[in-house]
Design a protein around this motif. Structure first.
Motif, PDB file in Angstrom:
ATOM      1  N   PRO A  27      16.594 -40.163  42.333  1.00 45.99           N
ATOM      2  CA  PRO A  27      17.317 -40.008  41.067  1.00 45.99           C
ATOM      3  C   PRO A  27      17.911 -38.620  40.851  1.00 45.99           C
ATOM      4  CG  PRO A  27      15.015 -39.634  40.702  1.00 45.99           C
ATOM      5  CD  PRO A  27      15.163 -39.973  42.164  1.00 45.99           C
ATOM      6  N   GLU A  28      18.848 -38.571  39.909  1.00 47.36           N
ATOM      7  CA  GLU A  28      19.216 -37.312  39.274  1.00 47.36           C
ATOM      8  C   GLU A  28      18.153 -37.100  38.211  1.00 47.36           C
ATOM      9  OE1 GLU A  28      21.597 -35.116  39.867  1.00 47.36           O
ATOM     10  OE2 GLU A  28      22.338 -36.287  41.552  1.00 47.36           O
ATOM     11  N   ARG A  29      17.712 -35.867  38.029  1.00 49.56           N
ATOM     12  CA  ARG A  29      16.565 -35.589  37.167  1.00 49.56           C
ATOM     13  C   ARG A  29      16.951 -34.600  36.080  1.00 49.56           C
ATOM     14  NH1 ARG A  29      10.908 -36.046  38.366  1.00 49.56           N
ATOM     15  NH2 ARG A  29      11.351 -36.968  40.361  1.00 49.56           N
ATOM     16  N   SER A  30      16.454 -34.845  34.884  1.00 45.43           N
ATOM     17  CA  SER A  30      16.632 -33.914  33.777  1.00 45.43           C
ATOM     18  C   SER A  30      15.280 -33.798  33.066  1.00 45.43           C
ATOM     19  CB  SER A  30      17.702 -34.439  32.814  1.00 45.43           C
ATOM     20  OG  SER A  30      17.842 -33.576  31.717  1.00 45.43           O
ATOM     21  N   THR A  31      14.796 -32.564  32.912  1.00 46.40           N
ATOM     22  CA  THR A  31      13.462 -32.353  32.360  1.00 46.40           C
ATOM     23  C   THR A  31      13.496 -31.283  31.278  1.00 46.40           C
ATOM     24  OG1 THR A  31      12.515 -32.890  34.504  1.00 46.40           O
ATOM     25  CG2 THR A  31      11.086 -31.755  32.969  1.00 46.40           C
ATOM     26  N   ASP A  32      12.707 -31.488  30.246  1.00 45.89           N
ATOM     27  CA  ASP A  32      12.474 -30.460  29.229  1.00 45.89           C
ATOM     28  C   ASP A  32      11.040 -30.585  28.736  1.00 45.89           C
ATOM     29  OD1 ASP A  32      12.475 -32.587  27.450  1.00 45.89           O
ATOM     30  OD2 ASP A  32      14.101 -31.835  26.221  1.00 45.89           O
ATOM     31  N   LYS A  33      10.757 -29.977  27.602  1.00 41.23           N
ATOM     32  CA  LYS A  33       9.403 -29.942  27.046  1.00 41.23           C
ATOM     33  C   LYS A  33       8.880 -31.334  26.667  1.00 41.23           C
ATOM     34  CE  LYS A  33       7.048 -27.629  23.219  1.00 41.23           C
ATOM     35  NZ  LYS A  33       7.231 -26.744  22.075  1.00 41.23           N
ATOM     36  N   TYR A  34       9.777 -32.240  26.301  1.00 44.19           N
ATOM     37  CA  TYR A  34       9.366 -33.538  25.767  1.00 44.19           C
ATOM     38  C   TYR A  34       9.535 -34.713  26.736  1.00 44.19           C
ATOM     39  CZ  TYR A  34       9.725 -30.755  21.561  1.00 44.19           C
ATOM     40  OH  TYR A  34       9.591 -29.765  20.638  1.00 44.19           O
ATOM     41  N   PHE A  35      10.548 -34.657  27.601  1.00 49.40           N
ATOM     42  CA  PHE A  35      10.874 -35.810  28.446  1.00 49.40           C
ATOM     43  C   PHE A  35      11.223 -35.397  29.866  1.00 49.40           C
ATOM     44  CE2 PHE A  35      12.187 -37.194  24.178  1.00 49.40           C
ATOM     45  CZ  PHE A  35      11.474 -38.373  24.079  1.00 49.40           C
ATOM     46  N   THR A  36      11.019 -36.323  30.778  1.00 51.66           N
ATOM     47  CA  THR A  36      11.647 -36.297  32.098  1.00 51.66           C
ATOM     48  C   THR A  36      12.486 -37.561  32.150  1.00 51.66           C
ATOM     49  OG1 THR A  36       9.809 -35.139  33.120  1.00 51.66           O
ATOM     50  CG2 THR A  36      11.264 -36.372  34.584  1.00 51.66           C
ATOM     51  N   VAL A  37      13.775 -37.385  32.410  1.00 53.45           N
ATOM     52  CA  VAL A  37      14.696 -38.516  32.433  1.00 53.45           C
ATOM     53  C   VAL A  37      15.300 -38.601  33.830  1.00 53.45           C
ATOM     54  CG1 VAL A  37      16.712 -39.575  31.359  1.00 53.45           C
ATOM     55  CG2 VAL A  37      15.194 -38.155  29.994  1.00 53.45           C
ATOM     56  N   LEU A  38      15.221 -39.789  34.419  1.00 53.04           N
ATOM     57  CA  LEU A  38      15.750 -40.047  35.757  1.00 53.04           C
ATOM     58  C   LEU A  38      16.943 -40.985  35.643  1.00 53.04           C
ATOM     59  CD1 LEU A  38      12.348 -40.882  37.467  1.00 53.04           C
ATOM     60  CD2 LEU A  38      13.420 -38.644  37.263  1.00 53.04           C
ATOM     61  N   ALA A  39      17.952 -40.779  36.494  1.00 52.68           N
ATOM     62  CA  ALA A  39      19.136 -41.642  36.443  1.00 52.68           C
ATOM     63  C   ALA A  39      19.739 -41.809  37.825  1.00 52.68           C
ATOM     64  CB  ALA A  39      20.173 -41.057  35.498  1.00 52.68           C
ATOM     65  N   ILE A  40      20.303 -42.987  38.053  1.00 56.63           N
ATOM     66  CA  ILE A  40      21.083 -43.251  39.262  1.00 56.63           C
ATOM     67  C   ILE A  40      22.317 -44.052  38.851  1.00 56.63           C
ATOM     68  CG2 ILE A  40      19.131 -43.250  40.865  1.00 56.63           C
ATOM     69  CD1 ILE A  40      19.388 -46.367  40.865  1.00 56.63           C
ATOM     70  N   VAL A  41      23.320 -44.032  39.696  1.00 58.03           N
ATOM     71  CA  VAL A  41      24.516 -44.829  39.462  1.00 58.03           C
ATOM     72  C   VAL A  41      24.218 -46.266  39.866  1.00 58.03           C
ATOM     73  CG1 VAL A  41      26.938 -45.137  40.132  1.00 58.03           C
ATOM     74  CG2 VAL A  41      25.995 -42.836  39.863  1.00 58.03           C
ATOM     75  N   ASN A  42      24.650 -47.227  39.053  1.00 57.28           N
ATOM     76  CA  ASN A  42      24.471 -48.641  39.396  1.00 57.28           C
ATOM     77  C   ASN A  42      25.824 -49.293  39.670  1.00 57.28           C
ATOM     78  OD1 ASN A  42      25.645 -49.477  36.945  1.00 57.28           O
ATOM     79  ND2 ASN A  42      23.682 -49.618  35.919  1.00 57.28           N
ATOM     80  N   GLU A  43      25.823 -50.538  40.108  1.00 60.88           N
ATOM     81  CA  GLU A  43      27.059 -51.255  40.430  1.00 60.88           C
ATOM     82  C   GLU A  43      27.598 -52.054  39.251  1.00 60.88           C
ATOM     83  OE1 GLU A  43      24.278 -51.632  42.659  1.00 60.88           O
ATOM     84  OE2 GLU A  43      25.089 -49.909  43.738  1.00 60.88           O
ATOM     85  N   LEU A  44      26.949 -51.972  38.121  1.00 54.65           N
ATOM     86  CA  LEU A  44      27.376 -52.713  36.938  1.00 54.65           C
ATOM     87  C   LEU A  44      28.392 -51.887  36.158  1.00 54.65           C
ATOM     88  CD1 LEU A  44      23.793 -53.788  35.885  1.00 54.65           C
ATOM     89  CD2 LEU A  44      25.419 -55.118  37.205  1.00 54.65           C
ATOM     90  N   ASN A  45      28.969 -52.474  35.135  1.00 51.86           N
ATOM     91  CA  ASN A  45      29.933 -51.721  34.333  1.00 51.86           C
ATOM     92  C   ASN A  45      29.323 -51.254  33.012  1.00 51.86           C
ATOM     93  OD1 ASN A  45      29.721 -54.147  33.074  1.00 51.86           O
ATOM     94  ND2 ASN A  45      31.905 -54.554  32.937  1.00 51.86           N
ATOM     95  N   HIS A  46      27.990 -51.177  32.962  1.00 56.58           N
ATOM     96  CA  HIS A  46      27.311 -50.712  31.761  1.00 56.58           C
ATOM     97  C   HIS A  46      26.023 -49.985  32.155  1.00 56.58           C
ATOM     98  CE1 HIS A  46      25.727 -54.773  32.574  1.00 56.58           C
ATOM     99  NE2 HIS A  46      24.570 -54.259  32.204  1.00 56.58           N
ATOM    100  N   ALA A  47      25.549 -49.167  31.239  1.00 56.12           N
ATOM    101  CA  ALA A  47      24.306 -48.418  31.460  1.00 56.12           C
ATOM    102  C   ALA A  47      23.110 -49.296  31.103  1.00 56.12           C
ATOM    103  CB  ALA A  47      24.304 -47.161  30.607  1.00 56.12           C
ATOM    104  N   ARG A  48      21.972 -49.015  31.740  1.00 59.68           N
ATOM    105  CA  ARG A  48      20.726 -49.718  31.426  1.00 59.68           C
ATOM    106  C   ARG A  48      19.623 -48.686  31.226  1.00 59.68           C
ATOM    107  NH1 ARG A  48      19.799 -54.160  35.966  1.00 59.68           N
ATOM    108  NH2 ARG A  48      19.890 -52.292  37.233  1.00 59.68           N
ATOM    109  N   LEU A  49      18.684 -49.025  30.349  1.00 62.62           N
ATOM    110  CA  LEU A  49      17.599 -48.114  30.000  1.00 62.62           C
ATOM    111  C   LEU A  49      16.253 -48.727  30.355  1.00 62.62           C
ATOM    112  CD1 LEU A  49      16.598 -45.530  28.465  1.00 62.62           C
ATOM    113  CD2 LEU A  49      16.514 -46.966  26.435  1.00 62.62           C
ATOM    114  N   GLY A  50      15.384 -47.915  30.931  1.00 60.02           N
ATOM    115  CA  GLY A  50      14.002 -48.299  31.183  1.00 60.02           C
ATOM    116  C   GLY A  50      13.087 -47.240  30.596  1.00 60.02           C
ATOM    117  N   LEU A  51      11.960 -47.656  30.066  1.00 56.61           N
ATOM    118  CA  LEU A  51      11.006 -46.733  29.454  1.00 56.61           C
ATOM    119  C   LEU A  51       9.699 -46.769  30.223  1.00 56.61           C
ATOM    120  CD1 LEU A  51      11.676 -47.734  25.752  1.00 56.61           C
ATOM    121  CD2 LEU A  51      12.502 -45.693  26.920  1.00 56.61           C
TER     122      LEU A  51
END
Length: 122
Positions: A27-51
């Motif tokens: 993944p691409e990673r973004s981290t701060d004091k409260y969260f670590t957020v991971l993301a990758i590009v998908n083949e769909l035409n919309h974003a999806r969220l997982g918790l």
């Protein structure tokens, strides 16, 4: 913005373990004091969220649910700016004591950072 445009239907969610596994793989990673957020590009035409809010980090169910609500609401409001990325949000211990406004601000920064990174990579 209409009600339908800012909704969070099931097709915008990561549900299967295999979908989460793809995001955790590279993944691409973004981290701060409260969260670590991971993301990758998908083949769909919309974003999806997982918790992935671990009981190990956030002990009380009330706090885990507050964090999940904040993440879903922030994603729902920002989904128009996101095109084709899969995102997994993981909470850190400090998130349990933060208020909703602080969590929203943190997530908004993560969304902007990851959108920028994923667009330049694709």
């Amino acid at each position: 913005m209409t009600q339908k445009a800012a909704s969070f239907p099931p097709h915008l969610r990561l549900r299967e373990p295999a979908e989460f596994k793809c995001v955790f793989a590279n993944p691409e990673r973004s981290t701060d004091k409260y969260f670590t957020v991971l993301a990758i590009v998908n083949e769909l035409n919309h974003a999806r969220l997982g918790l992935a809010i671990a009981k190990k980090n956030i002990k009380r169910a009330v706090d885990r649910n507050k964090i999940k609500r904040s993440a879903r609401e922030s994603f729902r409001l920002q989904q128009q700016a996101m095109t084709n990325i899969d995102i997994v949000v993981m909470a850190r211990r400090e998130a349990s004591t933060a208020n909703s406004k602080t969590l929203q601000a943190s997530l908004d920064k993560h969304w902007l950072k990851l959108i920028k990174r994923c667009v330049t990579d694709s």
